[in-house]
Scaffold this active site. Structure first.
Site, PDB file in Angstrom:
ATOM      1  N   TYR A  69       3.726   1.413  12.703  1.00 62.46           N
ATOM      2  CA  TYR A  69       5.089   1.156  12.874  1.00 62.46           C
ATOM      3  C   TYR A  69       6.138   1.388  13.081  1.00 62.46           C
ATOM      4  CZ  TYR A  69       4.913  -0.257   7.827  1.00 62.46           C
ATOM      5  OH  TYR A  69       5.394   0.400   6.448  1.00 62.46           O
ATOM      6  N   GLU A  70       6.476   3.033  12.157  1.00 58.74           N
ATOM      7  CA  GLU A  70       7.725   3.584  12.046  1.00 58.74           C
ATOM      8  C   GLU A  70       7.814   3.730  14.029  1.00 58.74           C
ATOM      9  OE1 GLU A  70       6.321   5.207   7.085  1.00 58.74           O
ATOM     10  OE2 GLU A  70       6.070   6.021   9.227  1.00 58.74           O
TER      11      GLU A  70
ATOM     12  N   SER B 249       1.084   2.166  -0.198  1.00 58.60           N
ATOM     13  CA  SER B 249       2.897   1.469  -1.021  1.00 58.60           C
ATOM     14  C   SER B 249       2.229   0.994  -2.056  1.00 58.60           C
ATOM     15  CB  SER B 249       2.717   0.765  -0.085  1.00 58.60           C
ATOM     16  OG  SER B 249       3.411   0.606   1.302  1.00 58.60           O
TER      17      SER B 249
ATOM     18  N   ASN C  83      -1.259 -10.302  -2.068  1.00 60.97           N
ATOM     19  CA  ASN C  83      -0.970 -11.058  -2.008  1.00 60.97           C
ATOM     20  C   ASN C  83      -2.226 -11.833  -1.578  1.00 60.97           C
ATOM     21  OD1 ASN C  83       0.044  -8.494  -0.034  1.00 60.97           O
ATOM     22  ND2 ASN C  83       0.133 -11.107   0.783  1.00 60.97           N
TER      23      ASN C  83
ATOM     24  N   HIS D 139       3.248   6.092   8.520  1.00 60.55           N
ATOM     25  CA  HIS D 139       2.179   4.195   9.696  1.00 60.55           C
ATOM     26  C   HIS D 139       3.233   3.839  11.016  1.00 60.55           C
ATOM     27  CE1 HIS D 139       2.956   3.362   5.204  1.00 60.55           C
ATOM     28  NE2 HIS D 139       1.964   2.864   5.162  1.00 60.55           N
TER      29      HIS D 139
ATOM     30  N   HIS E 226       7.301  -6.802   1.101  1.00 63.07           N
ATOM     31  CA  HIS E 226       7.600  -5.353   0.583  1.00 63.07           C
ATOM     32  C   HIS E 226       7.492  -5.118  -0.669  1.00 63.07           C
ATOM     33  CE1 HIS E 226       6.956  -1.074   1.587  1.00 63.07           C
ATOM     34  NE2 HIS E 226       8.076  -0.194   1.035  1.00 63.07           N
TER      35      HIS E 226
ATOM     36  N   MET F 258      -1.231  -2.174   7.234  1.00 62.96           N
ATOM     37  CA  MET F 258      -0.729  -1.664   8.260  1.00 62.96           C
ATOM     38  C   MET F 258      -1.244  -0.176   8.444  1.00 62.96           C
ATOM     39  SD  MET F 258       2.635  -4.319   7.555  1.00 62.96           S
ATOM     40  CE  MET F 258       2.718  -5.289   7.232  1.00 62.96           C
ATOM     41  N   SER F 259      -2.080  -0.074   7.370  1.00 63.89           N
ATOM     42  CA  SER F 259      -2.081   1.557   7.174  1.00 63.89           C
ATOM     43  C   SER F 259      -4.370   2.221   7.627  1.00 63.89           C
ATOM     44  CB  SER F 259      -1.892   2.060   6.012  1.00 63.89           C
ATOM     45  OG  SER F 259      -2.735   1.586   4.908  1.00 63.89           O
TER      46      SER F 259
ATOM     47  N   HIS G 297       8.239   4.374  -0.619  1.00 65.86           N
ATOM     48  CA  HIS G 297       7.178   5.500   0.168  1.00 65.86           C
ATOM     49  C   HIS G 297       8.584   7.133   0.677  1.00 65.86           C
ATOM     50  CE1 HIS G 297       5.744   2.256   2.935  1.00 65.86           C
ATOM     51  NE2 HIS G 297       5.546   1.758   2.482  1.00 65.86           N
TER      52      HIS G 297
ATOM     53  N   ALA H 247      -2.399  -0.686  -0.008  1.00 70.38           N
ATOM     54  CA  ALA H 247      -1.846  -2.367  -0.198  1.00 70.38           C
ATOM     55  C   ALA H 247      -2.271  -3.062   0.955  1.00 70.38           C
ATOM     56  CB  ALA H 247      -0.218  -2.129  -0.681  1.00 70.38           C
TER      57      ALA H 247
HETATM   58  N1  HPA Z   1      -0.682  -8.407   5.670  1.00 66.34           N
HETATM   59  C1  HPA Z   1      -0.521  -7.138   6.463  1.00 66.34           C
HETATM   60  N2  HPA Z   1      -0.350  -5.735   4.994  1.00 66.34           N
HETATM   61  C2  HPA Z   1      -0.199  -5.641   4.150  1.00 66.34           C
HETATM   62  C3  HPA Z   1      -0.066  -6.926   3.570  1.00 66.34           C
HETATM   63  C4  HPA Z   1      -0.293  -8.334   4.138  1.00 66.34           C
HETATM   64  O1  HPA Z   1      -0.782  -9.065   3.859  1.00 66.34           O
HETATM   65  N3  HPA Z   1      -0.159  -7.256   1.949  1.00 66.34           N
HETATM   66  C5  HPA Z   1      -0.078  -5.633   1.735  1.00 66.34           C
HETATM   67  N4  HPA Z   1      -0.177  -5.141   3.162  1.00 66.34           N
END
Ligand code: HPA
Length: 269
Positions: A85-86, A29, A235, A83, A244, A211-212, A61, A113
């Site tokens: 989560y999909e 991402s 972040n 991902h 996102h 998440m990847s 994406h 990310a």
């Molecule tokens: N948590 C999970 N996945 C992420 C985050 C996060 O804080 N930032 C970017 N992808």
């Protein structure tokens, strides 16, 4: 239904593999800008490859595969990834890595990310992945009978190639960017973490969370590929405003910096 044999057959028929790609990059991402660096690419959208899993259509994406010269090195660039989560079979996550392997790639660069957990990992920082925690609740090797090229029980003690890790840190120096290193916790998502979860992850030894990456690294090791991972910290994990959109914005704001690091890495491979 995803079908690796159909996908690789179609890709070969349309000329993929012709450049003998040495390296593959999966863009996470916010990392999509790197795709533009591929010189004179052969490009196909994921949805146009028969047998390739259907993209989920998550904003930001856009999913395309390109083959061409990336800073002078024959490369495959996957823009967009699958991902866990999909709404899909975890084995779908293996297919891009299987394709890279089948087209002759030896080195896989996983970008993502991530949210910073360790105190010094601030938005905009780059972190080379030194190791991971698989907290996703899935493993793409389950049902490995369907992955005949893969080792069913791959060793993960040096999952992220130590030499590549050093090269990534050096690439940061060459590009005048600090590349820190740390342990990436892979979680299922798609919700971000609570503060209590972030504290749990910190105590487990995680420096950043995302998440990847973890499923792809596992498949890559099962196929004998060398792997490295590079996270853009977008972040501080557990923030009240995690989003996102924020992740994508941090990616576009920092694109020139991570492109410079990747260029130094790829040209030095
Ligand atoms: N948590 C999970 N996945 C992420 C985050 C996060 O804080 N930032 C970017 N992808």
């Amino acid at each position: 239904m995803a079908n690796f044999a159909a996908a690789i057959g179609d890709l070969r028929d349309t000329g993929f593999g012709g450049d003998k790609p040495r390296v593959a990059i999966i863009l996470g991402s916010g990392w999509g800008a790197i795709e533009r660096e591929v010189h004179d690419p052969l490009t196909v959208r994921y949805e146009d490859i028969p047998g390739f899993p259907a993209p989920a259509g998550t904003a930001g994406h856009e999913c395309r595969l390109s083959e061409g010269s990336l800073w002078g090195v024959p490369a495959l660039v996957f823009r967009g990834r699958y991902h866990a989560y999909e709404d899909r079979d975890p084995r779908d996550l293996a297919i891009p890595v299987q394709v890279a392997h089948a087209l002759g790639v030896e080195t896989l660069v996983l970008t993502n990310a991530a949210g910073g957990i360790r105190e010094d990992l601030e938005p905009g920082d780059l972190m080379a992945v030194s190791d991971h925690l698989n907290l996703m609740g899935i493993n793409p090797l389950v049902g490995f009978e369907r992955l005949p090229q893969a080792k069913p029980f791959p060793a993960m003690g040096a999952a992220y190639d130590p030499e590549l890790l050093e090269k990534l840190i050096n690439a940061g120096e060459l590009a005048s960017q600090t590349v820190k290193s740390g342990v990436y916790a892979g979680v299922l998502g798609p919700s971000f973490e609570t503060k209590a979860e972030v504290e749990m992850l910190r105590r487990m030894g995680a420096d950043a969370v995302g998440m990847s990456t973890v499923p792809e690294a596992i498949v890559a090791r099962a196929l004998g590929l060398k792997v490295c991972g590079l996270s853009l910290i977008t972040n501080r994990a557990g923030g009240a405003d995690d989003s996102h959109e924020g992740t994508l914005k941090a990616g576009s704001d920092n694109a020139p910096r991570f492109a410079a690091v990747l260029k130094a890495l790829i040209t030095g491979l």
